[in-house]
Design a protein around this motif. Structure first.
Motif, PDB file in Angstrom:
ATOM      1  N   ARG A   7      19.729  37.632  -6.404  1.00 32.52           N
ATOM      2  CA  ARG A   7      20.428  37.046  -5.818  1.00 32.52           C
ATOM      3  C   ARG A   7      19.792  35.672  -5.467  1.00 32.52           C
ATOM      4  O   ARG A   7      18.736  35.686  -5.217  1.00 32.52           O
ATOM      5  CB  ARG A   7      20.640  37.960  -4.454  1.00 32.52           C
ATOM      6  N   CYS A   8      20.813  34.593  -5.666  1.00 26.96           N
ATOM      7  CA  CYS A   8      20.247  33.232  -5.406  1.00 26.96           C
ATOM      8  C   CYS A   8      20.175  33.148  -3.698  1.00 26.96           C
ATOM      9  O   CYS A   8      21.059  33.444  -3.205  1.00 26.96           O
ATOM     10  CB  CYS A   8      21.182  32.317  -5.987  1.00 26.96           C
ATOM     11  N   GLN A   9      19.067  32.609  -3.303  1.00 28.67           N
ATOM     12  CA  GLN A   9      18.852  32.454  -2.236  1.00 28.67           C
ATOM     13  C   GLN A   9      19.633  31.026  -1.600  1.00 28.67           C
ATOM     14  O   GLN A   9      19.680  30.736  -0.703  1.00 28.67           O
ATOM     15  CB  GLN A   9      17.192  32.363  -1.758  1.00 28.67           C
ATOM     16  N   SER A  10      19.872  30.376  -2.833  1.00 26.22           N
ATOM     17  CA  SER A  10      20.485  28.988  -2.188  1.00 26.22           C
ATOM     18  C   SER A  10      21.978  28.917  -2.124  1.00 26.22           C
ATOM     19  O   SER A  10      22.522  28.556  -1.041  1.00 26.22           O
ATOM     20  CB  SER A  10      20.174  28.006  -3.329  1.00 26.22           C
ATOM     21  N   CYS A  11      22.661  29.814  -3.232  1.00 26.21           N
ATOM     22  CA  CYS A  11      23.931  29.846  -2.919  1.00 26.21           C
ATOM     23  C   CYS A  11      24.575  30.960  -2.783  1.00 26.21           C
ATOM     24  O   CYS A  11      25.910  31.405  -2.551  1.00 26.21           O
ATOM     25  CB  CYS A  11      24.653  28.975  -4.070  1.00 26.21           C
ATOM     26  N   GLY A  12      23.723  31.956  -2.862  1.00 26.84           N
ATOM     27  CA  GLY A  12      24.102  33.354  -2.545  1.00 26.84           C
ATOM     28  C   GLY A  12      24.820  34.236  -3.570  1.00 26.84           C
ATOM     29  O   GLY A  12      25.493  35.297  -3.699  1.00 26.84           O
ATOM     30  N   HIS A  13      24.826  33.513  -4.792  1.00 28.86           N
ATOM     31  CA  HIS A  13      25.340  34.096  -6.157  1.00 28.86           C
ATOM     32  C   HIS A  13      24.461  35.102  -6.778  1.00 28.86           C
ATOM     33  O   HIS A  13      23.178  35.326  -6.626  1.00 28.86           O
ATOM     34  CB  HIS A  13      25.441  33.196  -7.168  1.00 28.86           C
ATOM     35  N   THR A  14      25.225  36.491  -6.967  1.00 29.48           N
ATOM     36  CA  THR A  14      24.523  37.385  -7.450  1.00 29.48           C
ATOM     37  C   THR A  14      24.616  37.534  -9.139  1.00 29.48           C
ATOM     38  O   THR A  14      25.763  37.496  -9.498  1.00 29.48           O
ATOM     39  CB  THR A  14      24.631  38.918  -6.718  1.00 29.48           C
ATOM     40  N   GLU A  25      10.230  36.546 -15.672  1.00 35.34           N
ATOM     41  CA  GLU A  25      10.835  36.825 -14.405  1.00 35.34           C
ATOM     42  C   GLU A  25      10.691  35.391 -13.799  1.00 35.34           C
ATOM     43  O   GLU A  25      11.524  34.975 -12.659  1.00 35.34           O
ATOM     44  CB  GLU A  25      10.102  37.802 -13.520  1.00 35.34           C
ATOM     45  N   ALA A  26       9.525  34.678 -13.907  1.00 36.30           N
ATOM     46  CA  ALA A  26       9.412  33.294 -13.305  1.00 36.30           C
ATOM     47  C   ALA A  26      10.145  32.471 -14.052  1.00 36.30           C
ATOM     48  O   ALA A  26      10.437  31.270 -13.313  1.00 36.30           O
ATOM     49  CB  ALA A  26       7.894  32.932 -13.561  1.00 36.30           C
ATOM     50  N   GLU A  27      11.122  32.754 -15.188  1.00 36.28           N
ATOM     51  CA  GLU A  27      12.120  31.749 -15.507  1.00 36.28           C
ATOM     52  C   GLU A  27      13.427  31.893 -15.040  1.00 36.28           C
ATOM     53  O   GLU A  27      14.189  31.286 -15.372  1.00 36.28           O
ATOM     54  CB  GLU A  27      12.033  31.690 -17.245  1.00 36.28           C
ATOM     55  N   VAL A  28      13.811  33.111 -14.233  1.00 37.19           N
ATOM     56  CA  VAL A  28      14.966  33.428 -13.861  1.00 37.19           C
ATOM     57  C   VAL A  28      15.601  32.014 -12.811  1.00 37.19           C
ATOM     58  O   VAL A  28      14.979  31.820 -12.045  1.00 37.19           O
ATOM     59  CB  VAL A  28      14.924  34.700 -12.966  1.00 37.19           C
ATOM     60  N   ALA A  29      16.633  31.521 -13.272  1.00 39.75           N
ATOM     61  CA  ALA A  29      17.147  30.780 -12.396  1.00 39.75           C
ATOM     62  C   ALA A  29      18.741  31.051 -12.176  1.00 39.75           C
ATOM     63  O   ALA A  29      19.275  31.795 -12.973  1.00 39.75           O
ATOM     64  CB  ALA A  29      17.276  29.346 -13.180  1.00 39.75           C
ATOM     65  N   CYS A  30      19.198  30.628 -11.078  1.00 35.93           N
ATOM     66  CA  CYS A  30      20.650  30.830 -10.906  1.00 35.93           C
ATOM     67  C   CYS A  30      21.618  30.158 -11.799  1.00 35.93           C
ATOM     68  O   CYS A  30      21.653  29.085 -11.996  1.00 35.93           O
ATOM     69  CB  CYS A  30      20.870  30.324  -9.431  1.00 35.93           C
ATOM     70  N   PRO A  31      22.725  30.946 -12.574  1.00 33.78           N
ATOM     71  CA  PRO A  31      23.497  30.620 -13.453  1.00 33.78           C
ATOM     72  C   PRO A  31      24.413  29.588 -12.892  1.00 33.78           C
ATOM     73  O   PRO A  31      25.213  28.610 -13.475  1.00 33.78           O
ATOM     74  CB  PRO A  31      24.140  31.589 -14.147  1.00 33.78           C
ATOM     75  N   ARG A  32      24.548  29.492 -11.479  1.00 28.39           N
ATOM     76  CA  ARG A  32      25.644  28.841 -10.831  1.00 28.39           C
ATOM     77  C   ARG A  32      25.261  27.468 -10.300  1.00 28.39           C
ATOM     78  O   ARG A  32      25.461  26.382 -10.682  1.00 28.39           O
ATOM     79  CB  ARG A  32      26.243  29.165  -9.464  1.00 28.39           C
ATOM     80  N   CYS A  33      23.792  27.406  -9.803  1.00 27.00           N
ATOM     81  CA  CYS A  33      23.232  25.966  -9.251  1.00 27.00           C
ATOM     82  C   CYS A  33      22.156  25.485  -9.728  1.00 27.00           C
ATOM     83  O   CYS A  33      21.344  24.767  -9.518  1.00 27.00           O
ATOM     84  CB  CYS A  33      23.206  26.415  -7.763  1.00 27.00           C
ATOM     85  N   ASP A  37      15.476  29.499  -6.883  1.00 29.40           N
ATOM     86  CA  ASP A  37      15.195  30.294  -5.735  1.00 29.40           C
ATOM     87  C   ASP A  37      15.976  31.520  -5.610  1.00 29.40           C
ATOM     88  O   ASP A  37      17.067  31.741  -4.964  1.00 29.40           O
ATOM     89  CB  ASP A  37      15.544  29.456  -4.355  1.00 29.40           C
ATOM     90  N   VAL A  38      15.461  32.460  -6.379  1.00 30.52           N
ATOM     91  CA  VAL A  38      16.336  33.785  -6.566  1.00 30.52           C
ATOM     92  C   VAL A  38      15.210  35.017  -6.073  1.00 30.52           C
ATOM     93  O   VAL A  38      14.065  34.923  -6.223  1.00 30.52           O
ATOM     94  CB  VAL A  38      16.782  34.239  -7.988  1.00 30.52           C
ATOM     95  N   SER A  39      16.126  36.049  -5.686  1.00 25.02           N
ATOM     96  CA  SER A  39      14.997  37.352  -5.317  1.00 25.02           C
ATOM     97  C   SER A  39      15.817  38.347  -5.995  1.00 25.02           C
ATOM     98  O   SER A  39      16.875  38.543  -6.273  1.00 25.02           O
ATOM     99  CB  SER A  39      15.158  37.522  -3.677  1.00 25.02           C
ATOM    100  N   LYS A  40      14.794  39.359  -6.503  1.00 22.21           N
ATOM    101  CA  LYS A  40      15.122  40.671  -7.157  1.00 22.21           C
ATOM    102  C   LYS A  40      15.839  41.424  -6.205  1.00 22.21           C
ATOM    103  O   LYS A  40      15.279  41.959  -5.195  1.00 22.21           O
ATOM    104  CB  LYS A  40      14.098  41.089  -7.913  1.00 22.21           C
ATOM    105  N   GLU A  41      17.055  41.985  -6.512  1.00 23.78           N
ATOM    106  CA  GLU A  41      17.693  43.015  -5.821  1.00 23.78           C
ATOM    107  C   GLU A  41      17.291  44.337  -5.990  1.00 23.78           C
ATOM    108  O   GLU A  41      17.500  44.601  -7.627  1.00 23.78           O
ATOM    109  CB  GLU A  41      19.318  42.863  -5.846  1.00 23.78           C
ATOM    110  N   MET A  42      16.819  45.131  -5.318  1.00 22.63           N
ATOM    111  CA  MET A  42      16.298  46.550  -5.795  1.00 22.63           C
ATOM    112  C   MET A  42      17.412  47.566  -6.105  1.00 22.63           C
ATOM    113  O   MET A  42      17.204  48.785  -6.602  1.00 22.63           O
ATOM    114  CB  MET A  42      15.280  46.942  -4.800  1.00 22.63           C
ATOM    115  N   SER A  43      18.268  47.293  -5.423  1.00 22.01           N
ATOM    116  CA  SER A  43      19.609  48.114  -5.470  1.00 22.01           C
ATOM    117  C   SER A  43      20.376  48.056  -6.668  1.00 22.01           C
ATOM    118  O   SER A  43      21.066  47.334  -6.967  1.00 22.01           O
ATOM    119  CB  SER A  43      20.733  48.153  -4.118  1.00 22.01           C
ATOM    120  N   ALA A  44      20.129  48.947  -7.489  1.00 21.98           N
ATOM    121  CA  ALA A  44      20.995  49.135  -8.867  1.00 21.98           C
ATOM    122  C   ALA A  44      22.268  49.457  -8.603  1.00 21.98           C
ATOM    123  O   ALA A  44      22.493  50.788  -7.684  1.00 21.98           O
ATOM    124  CB  ALA A  44      20.323  50.127  -9.886  1.00 21.98           C
TER     125      ALA A  44
END
Ligand SMILES: [Zn+2]
Length: 62
Positions: A7-14, A25-33, A37-44
């Motif tokens: 989940r992107c902490q900036s725009c809320g996009h999942t 994991e360090a390279e993960v970026a939001c595809p929208r913005c 600034d993303v966080s891993k969602e643990m809920s599959a």
């Protein structure tokens, strides 16, 4: 399959990201913005064995 939900902490996009290496994991970026600034969602979405599941129809980002 090492696909994680983020989940992107900036725009809320999942979005889901395929992580093949730990360094990815360090390279993960939001595809929208494009921010990292993303966080891993643990809920599959389909693999939950815990007690309390996500509330259906609950509020959230829109
Ligand atoms: Zn974003």
């Amino acid at each position: 399959m090492p696909i994680y939900e983020y989940r992107c902490q900036s725009c809320g996009h999942t979005f889901e990201e395929l992580i093949l290496r730990r360094s990815d994991e360090a390279e993960v970026a939001c595809p929208r913005c494009q921010k990292r600034d993303v966080s891993k969602e643990m809920s599959a979405p389909a693999a939950v064995g815990g007690g309390c599941g996500p509330s259906p129809g609950g509020g959230g980002f829109s």
